[in-house]
Design a protein around this motif. Sequence first.
Motif, PDB file in Angstrom:
ATOM      1  N   MET A  59       0.822  -1.077   0.162  1.00 31.06           N
ATOM      2  CA  MET A  59      -0.029   0.054   0.138  1.00 31.06           C
ATOM      3  C   MET A  59       0.744   1.448   0.077  1.00 31.06           C
ATOM      4  SD  MET A  59      -3.188  -0.867   2.579  1.00 31.06           S
ATOM      5  CE  MET A  59      -2.401  -2.291   3.445  1.00 31.06           C
ATOM      6  N   HIS A  69       5.250  -1.257   3.532  1.00 29.76           N
ATOM      7  CA  HIS A  69       4.384  -0.119   2.777  1.00 29.76           C
ATOM      8  C   HIS A  69       5.307   1.051   2.056  1.00 29.76           C
ATOM      9  CE1 HIS A  69       1.134  -2.179   4.187  1.00 29.76           C
ATOM     10  NE2 HIS A  69       1.144  -1.796   5.430  1.00 29.76           N
ATOM     11  N   GLU A 119      -4.222   0.253   7.905  1.00 32.63           N
ATOM     12  CA  GLU A 119      -3.972  -0.768   6.827  1.00 32.63           C
ATOM     13  C   GLU A 119      -5.449  -1.432   6.500  1.00 32.63           C
ATOM     14  OE1 GLU A 119       0.342  -2.493   7.610  1.00 32.63           O
ATOM     15  OE2 GLU A 119      -1.464  -3.495   8.814  1.00 32.63           O
TER      16      GLU A 119
END
Length: 415
Positions: A1, A29, A410
């Motif tokens: 992400m 991430h 998340e």
Amino acid sequence: MRFLISALGSYGDVFPMVGLGSALRSRGHQVTLVTNPHFQAIVESVGLEFLPVGTTEEYDELTRHPDLWHPMKGPILVVGKSFSKSLRELYDIIAANTKAGETILVAHCLDLASRIHHDKFGTPLASVHFAPIALRSFHQSPQMFGMLMQNWVPRSLRRFQFWLADKMVDYLVGSELNGLRGELGLPPVRRVMHEWYFSPKLVLGLFPKWFAPPQPDWPPQTQLTGFPLWDQSGQEELQPEVQDFLQSGSPPIVFAPGSAMTAGEKFFAAAIEACQRLDRRGILLTKYPEQLPTELPPTIKHCHFVPMSSLLPQCAALVHHGGIGTCAQGLAAGLPHIVMPMAYDQLDNAMRLKNLGVADILRPKRFTGENLGSALSRLLHDPDVQSRCSHWVQEIDVPATMSATCEALESLSAA
């Protein structure tokens, strides 16, 4: 992400977001942090991508503004500069660095641009608040300068005061905010701070429940995870001269009026006098040494900036302004506090520390060497205070806090 984090303000605003970004990066991430160039080196030191908003000159100008620490003029100054003047610049940065379906926005409490982007494109958004004052309640109301928010005040009067505060914020930011929304085809908003201010998906409180118990009228999407407590202890060690001073005598008292304080002459004068009255050693923390006397007693040391998590466990007490980051570091180190609240969230934080049994409060008009010395003497010799300090240390778990915070962020990918 991909996480795009904003951090607007001083070190107390930037450090938690850097710590959060670092934790997200360690979980695999991609993290970008938007903040003033004054903090670029700190952001990049932990491997985060840096994007500038504003200029270093603007940051320096704000820290030296005579109204910055005024209980009423200060918030108006900050709201005008952060919410209004930087709104379009920040929105353009967010728009240029957001990828649909990939980016999650993590918005500092002064960032309205991320909320606008969420409204326009549905970008996942978390509103992050370091202190409980942002979460208004009519059950256990936060304590604010210039407002009657005690429990004995009728709720109708508290609601009226919040309504007036909302009108003031709308006056300061409404034109710029709704002008930008109109250009994007979005309808205008009113009472910006009432409900619209918060992400409809996730409101993160970076403080524990025992510091501020959740209230039934907080936004239902609120999650409290705890104090992040990040500072530069992982990148910077205590300087040898600081270690030498710490090891050369009894544990000192630390005096810290805030990283952006440039008008602390009276604070530091009272600090020095209190140490002399108590025959105690002291450390004065400031990046602006022009606030200090030309010569200091040998039992007093000035430090420009040191990681509190490394310094405070070796000290006896902490005297400060009530910024939430300093409050948290003092709690983690198990120290008694004397708080001189001046503006912003400081009064509410100070009251919460006092309710925890670890602090006393001295308002600026009473902050003299004599009064400070007496207050410190009481705290340092009170076994109940020492017991409460030790108790709260055991309640702080930074790894668990960072894990819970990252997991909450998340979860937005599936929202």
